[in-house]
Write a protein that holds these residues in place. Structure first.
Motif, short mmCIF file in Angstrom:
data_model
loop_
_atom_site.label_atom_id
_atom_site.label_comp_id
_atom_site.label_asym_id
_atom_site.label_seq_id
_atom_site.Cartn_x
_atom_site.Cartn_y
_atom_site.Cartn_z
N GLU A 260 -6.96 -26.29 -15.06
CA GLU A 260 -7.60 -26.07 -16.35
C GLU A 260 -7.83 -24.58 -16.61
O GLU A 260 -7.67 -24.11 -17.73
CB GLU A 260 -8.94 -26.81 -16.41
N ARG A 261 -8.21 -23.87 -15.56
CA ARG A 261 -8.51 -22.44 -15.71
C ARG A 261 -7.25 -21.59 -15.68
O ARG A 261 -7.12 -20.62 -16.43
CB ARG A 261 -9.44 -22.01 -14.58
N ARG A 262 -6.30 -21.95 -14.81
CA ARG A 262 -5.06 -21.17 -14.65
C ARG A 262 -3.86 -22.11 -14.58
O ARG A 262 -3.33 -22.39 -13.51
CB ARG A 262 -5.14 -20.32 -13.38
N PRO A 263 -3.42 -22.63 -15.74
CA PRO A 263 -2.34 -23.64 -15.73
C PRO A 263 -1.02 -23.12 -15.18
O PRO A 263 -0.15 -23.93 -14.80
CB PRO A 263 -2.21 -24.02 -17.21
N GLU A 264 -0.86 -21.80 -15.09
CA GLU A 264 0.41 -21.27 -14.60
C GLU A 264 0.48 -21.24 -13.08
O GLU A 264 1.54 -21.00 -12.49
CB GLU A 264 0.64 -19.85 -15.16
N LEU A 265 -0.63 -21.49 -12.40
CA LEU A 265 -0.65 -21.45 -10.94
C LEU A 265 -0.26 -22.80 -10.34
O LEU A 265 -0.29 -23.83 -11.02
CB LEU A 265 -2.04 -21.05 -10.45
N ASP A 266 0.07 -22.77 -9.05
CA ASP A 266 0.38 -24.00 -8.30
C ASP A 266 -0.95 -24.61 -7.85
O ASP A 266 -1.37 -24.45 -6.70
CB ASP A 266 1.27 -23.68 -7.11
N ALA A 267 -1.60 -25.31 -8.76
CA ALA A 267 -2.95 -25.81 -8.50
C ALA A 267 -2.98 -26.80 -7.33
O ALA A 267 -3.93 -26.81 -6.55
CB ALA A 267 -3.51 -26.46 -9.75
N GLU A 268 -1.95 -27.62 -7.20
CA GLU A 268 -1.93 -28.62 -6.13
C GLU A 268 -1.94 -27.95 -4.76
O GLU A 268 -2.72 -28.33 -3.88
CB GLU A 268 -0.70 -29.51 -6.27
N THR B 250 -10.43 -30.58 -7.34
CA THR B 250 -10.23 -29.14 -7.18
C THR B 250 -8.97 -28.68 -7.91
O THR B 250 -8.99 -27.67 -8.63
CB THR B 250 -10.13 -28.78 -5.69
N SER B 251 -7.87 -29.38 -7.72
CA SER B 251 -6.62 -28.98 -8.37
C SER B 251 -6.72 -29.08 -9.89
O SER B 251 -6.16 -28.25 -10.62
CB SER B 251 -5.45 -29.82 -7.85
N THR B 252 -7.45 -30.08 -10.39
CA THR B 252 -7.62 -30.22 -11.84
C THR B 252 -8.37 -29.02 -12.42
O THR B 252 -8.00 -28.47 -13.46
CB THR B 252 -8.37 -31.52 -12.17
N LEU B 253 -9.44 -28.61 -11.74
CA LEU B 253 -10.22 -27.47 -12.23
C LEU B 253 -9.41 -26.18 -12.18
O LEU B 253 -9.49 -25.36 -13.10
CB LEU B 253 -11.50 -27.33 -11.41
N ILE B 254 -8.64 -25.98 -11.11
CA ILE B 254 -7.80 -24.78 -11.04
C ILE B 254 -6.77 -24.79 -12.16
O ILE B 254 -6.55 -23.77 -12.84
CB ILE B 254 -7.09 -24.71 -9.66
#
Length: 215
Positions: free
Chosen positions: A162-170, A156-160
């Motif tokens: 990839e789409r929005r690298p500026e966000l805190d995906a983790e 899930t964090s990888t996909l987020i």
């Protein structure tokens, strides 16, 4: 040689019988009521067989979730898009959340059982983690520590990212998946409303991916 193959076949049958009995019991009883003794009786095996195969209630619950999640992991890694590789990250994320909601909906009580087993087995988990050289991972005794959650969170964090690298995906991945362990969501799943859960997860994910970049 034939005797060894027969022993392995018997062990495989026992494993499946134990996992099936555990799943059926979790559909009927609260997690704290599903003891190793009750599982053994339902599976038609000795209590020692259950402990030998899985070590503890926590080990049994983790093994059951891993068994049920294996097909999803395979689809994510090697299957066709949009669940598997090849689709845009937002499409893969939506497909994955749909699949997770369906999986936990089919296995009512399992996430609650993982949480209950983790809390009840905290000292035992630390000992097992120390033996495996994973003291820091296991010391917290949290459901987040089990390998299925780690795979789901990582994907899930990888996909987020990839789409929005500026966000805190983790952190965002924890927020999305953490909702699966909440009491209201577990009660929702007990009522068979996994489609409602999937729709809400999609709304949350879409909002995350469309949100303005943090300043």
């Amino acid at each position: 040689m034939a005797e060894g193959r027969r022993e392995r076949a018997d062990a495989a049958r026992n494993r499946q019988a134990i996992l099936r009995a555990t799943e059926e019991l979790l559909a009927q009883y609260r997690p704290e009521q599903v003891s190793m003794e009750r599982v053994a009786a339902a599976a038609g095996v000795g209590k020692g067989t259950v402990f030998h195969r899985f070590g503890s209630r926590l080990g049994l619950m983790v093994a059951l979730m891993q068994e049920r999640a294996y097909a999803l992991d395979e689809a994510v890694t090697n299957g066709p898009p949009p669940l598997g590789p090849g689709a845009p990250p937002e499409e893969r994320l939506m497909a994955f959340l749909d699949a997770v909601a369906e999986l936990v909906g089919r296995n009512k009580g399992l996430l609650a059982a993982l949480g209950h087993a983790a809390t009840a087995s905290r000292p035992e988990w630390r000992e097992q983690g120390a033996q495996a050289g994973q003291v820091e991972d296991c010391a917290q005794g949290s459901p987040d520590d089990h390998p299925v959650y780690r795979f789901w969170h990582g994907h899930t964090s990888t996909l987020i990212a990839e789409r929005r690298p500026e966000l805190d995906a983790e952190l965002l991945a924890h927020i999305l998946l953490g909702s699966l362990q909440s009491e209201p969501v577990l009660r929702l799943l007990e009522r068979g409303e996994s489609a409602r859960l999937a729709a809400s997860l999609r709304v949350m994910a879409a909002a995350m991916l469309a949100a303005p970049a943090p300043s």
